[in-house]
Write a protein that holds these residues in place. Structure first.
Motif, PDB file in Angstrom:
ATOM      1  N   ALA A 282       4.270  -2.291  -6.027  1.00 21.08           N
ATOM      2  CA  ALA A 282       3.097  -2.653  -5.235  1.00 21.08           C
ATOM      3  C   ALA A 282       2.479  -3.950  -5.748  1.00 21.08           C
ATOM      4  CB  ALA A 282       2.074  -1.519  -5.279  1.00 21.08           C
ATOM      5  N   HIS A 283       2.424  -4.082  -7.064  1.00 18.24           N
ATOM      6  CA  HIS A 283       1.844  -5.278  -7.678  1.00 18.24           C
ATOM      7  C   HIS A 283       2.662  -6.518  -7.340  1.00 18.24           C
ATOM      8  CE1 HIS A 283       0.286  -7.453 -11.503  1.00 18.24           C
ATOM      9  NE2 HIS A 283      -0.465  -7.711 -10.450  1.00 18.24           N
TER      10      HIS A 283
ATOM     11  N   ARG B 156      -0.405  -6.253  -4.281  1.00 18.06           N
ATOM     12  CA  ARG B 156      -1.437  -5.221  -4.296  1.00 18.06           C
ATOM     13  C   ARG B 156      -1.896  -4.962  -5.727  1.00 18.06           C
ATOM     14  NH1 ARG B 156      -4.548  -0.574  -5.302  1.00 18.06           N
ATOM     15  NH2 ARG B 156      -4.876   0.626  -3.380  1.00 18.06           N
TER      16      ARG B 156
ATOM     17  N   PHE C  58       3.959   1.602  -8.842  1.00 17.82           N
ATOM     18  CA  PHE C  58       2.765   0.764  -8.978  1.00 17.82           C
ATOM     19  C   PHE C  58       3.161  -0.687  -9.242  1.00 17.82           C
ATOM     20  CE2 PHE C  58       0.421   4.772 -10.445  1.00 17.82           C
ATOM     21  CZ  PHE C  58      -0.174   4.956  -9.209  1.00 17.82           C
TER      22      PHE C  58
ATOM     23  N   TYR D 215       2.065   1.819  -3.452  1.00 16.81           N
ATOM     24  CA  TYR D 215       0.973   2.312  -4.288  1.00 16.81           C
ATOM     25  C   TYR D 215       0.769   3.808  -4.041  1.00 16.81           C
ATOM     26  CZ  TYR D 215      -3.415   2.689  -6.779  1.00 16.81           C
ATOM     27  OH  TYR D 215      -4.386   3.079  -7.687  1.00 16.81           O
TER      28      TYR D 215
ATOM     29  N   GLU E 134       0.834  -1.206   0.000  1.00 13.40           N
ATOM     30  CA  GLU E 134       0.000   0.000   0.000  1.00 13.40           C
ATOM     31  C   GLU E 134       0.867   1.253   0.000  1.00 13.40           C
ATOM     32  OE1 GLU E 134      -3.206   0.385  -0.276  1.00 13.40           O
ATOM     33  OE2 GLU E 134      -3.749  -1.741  -0.230  1.00 13.40           O
TER      34      GLU E 134
ATOM     35  N   PRO F 230      -2.507  -3.128  -8.868  1.00 19.69           N
ATOM     36  CA  PRO F 230      -1.887  -1.859  -9.279  1.00 19.69           C
ATOM     37  C   PRO F 230      -2.858  -0.872  -9.911  1.00 19.69           C
ATOM     38  CG  PRO F 230      -1.480  -3.504 -10.951  1.00 19.69           C
ATOM     39  CD  PRO F 230      -2.237  -4.208  -9.830  1.00 19.69           C
TER      40      PRO F 230
ATOM     41  N   SER G 220       0.933   6.977  -6.600  1.00  9.89           N
ATOM     42  CA  SER G 220      -0.122   7.994  -6.748  1.00  9.89           C
ATOM     43  C   SER G 220       0.452   9.403  -6.632  1.00  9.89           C
ATOM     44  CB  SER G 220      -1.206   7.784  -5.684  1.00  9.89           C
ATOM     45  OG  SER G 220      -1.818   6.520  -5.825  1.00  9.89           O
TER      46      SER G 220
END
Length: 361
Positions: free
Chosen positions: A302-303, A307, A299, A280, A277, A309, A284
């Motif tokens: 995170a993936h 998570r 992103f 991510y 998170e 993306p 952002s």
């Protein structure tokens, strides 16, 4: 006349009671080197190591505590240790190991379904996604926790009920349960980890319903609790939420710094689920700054940690002029029937990508 000095184990227990984690860690280490620790002291030593950021040592100590409680015939305490191990293993992404330890706790409590320990098992099974009917388990856990007087299980069951009702679209009832759990956390009397988890889940729930003011208020409250309780950002989790709130206020550079500090803390504690998170959120922020390559990299990190993306990665593709790629990615995720709150976050960028790709219908 000389004043008698406390033994290492007495000093460790005293430091543990006042949350002097570093002092307690050193005293427990001394006591453990001098003589084998009992089950309860091992459990306290494990928690102390965790708050000091020594996640591997904490897990080893919790396994020793589990073995010691088992040897003592204390199945309930052994089951609680098993649940603690399962929770930490799930945090670092080891789901198969987490399931195995949860099953072990279940076997220990197979003839003890009216205990507070079993209420905790029901809560955790639902919380970690190991339940076929999480709302049923949360409801059963709440009733059992009320009968046995387990305030920690009550708070977690209420929070879980609230989250699940939000997923079903019942915002009014869901937030009522969330608020009730958070009031219980704020009034004291709960374990530190329980309080931290409730605060974390409350802020997440506020974010899910786009109540940024409420999320901001609870983030500030959680920060004050961390400072009062001598816990480091619970660890990193509060920082992620704080980064989100700071970004909403427009201070992007400060928000990114906070998010990166969160990722560092979470990596140290091996809380991979929330570290994802954090990355991510970095993505952002970089996207809002116009740094598309850095946003895409965050992103993707995170993936890799598990998570989703999207919609961040799709928005990057859209900004790069790759409308068809963005549209296809978002449609693929929506086709997998995500939760209601996730779907709510996906639909606005999905509409934007569809229009950009020429899919006006």
């Amino acid at each position: 006349m000389t004043v008698a000095q406390s033994s290492p184990i007495e000093a460790a227990r005293e430091a543990y009671a006042r949350h002097a984690w570093r002092d307690a860690l050193e005293r427990f280490r001394e006591a453990d080197a001098a003589a084998p620790l009992g089950a309860r002291d091992l459990a306290a030593y494990a928690e102390t190591a965790w708050w000091c950021g020594e996640a591997v040592r904490s897990l080893d100590l919790l396994e020793r505590a589990f073995t010691a409680f088992n040897a003592d015939g204390d199945k309930r305490s052994a089951a609680r240790c098993a649940l603690g191990i399962a929770f930490d293993e799930r945090n670092r992404g080891a789901e198969a190991i987490a399931r195995a330890w949860t099953a072990r706790a279940d076997r220990l409590l197979k003839d003890d379904h009216e205990s507070a320990a079993y209420a905790q098992l029901l809560v955790q099974r639902a919380f970690l996604g190991f339940s076929d009917d999480p709302l049923h388990d949360a409801t059963a856990a709440l009733a059992l926790a009320e009968r046995t007087g387990d305030l920690n299980a009550q708070a977690m069951a209420l929070m879980l009920q609230g989250q699940l009702k939000l997923e079903l679209g019942d915002v009014s009832e869901g937030m009522a349960r969330v608020d009730e759990a958070t009031v219980a956390a704020g009034s004291g009397g709960l374990a530190l980890k329980t309080t931290g988890l409730v605060y974390c889940a409350t802020i997440s729930a506020c974010r899910d319903i786009s109540d940024s003011r409420r999320a901001s208020d609870w983030t500030d409250a959680a920060k004050r609790w961390c400072e009062r309780s001598s816990v480091t950002g619970f660890p990193g989790i509060c920082r992620v939420h704080r980064a989100e709130v700071i970004a909403l206020r427009g201070s992007l550079a400060t928000a990114e710094q906070e998010a990166r500090l969160a990722c560092d803390e979470l990596h140290r504690w091996r809380i991979q689920v929330v570290e994802a998170e954090g990355y991510y959120e970095i993505g952002s922020i970089r996207f809002r700054m116009g740094d598309l390559p850095a946003a895409e990299e965050a992103f993707r990190q995170a993936h890799e940690m598990g998570r989703l993306p999207e919609p961040g990665l799709a928005l990057v593709h859209l900004a790069e002029g790759k409308a068809a790629v963005a549209h296809a990615s978002l449609q693929r995720v929506l086709a997998e029937r995500p939760s209601r709150t996730t779907r709510a976050r996906l639909l606005p960028p999905a509409a934007e990508a569809a229009l950009a790709a020429g899919h006006h219908a």
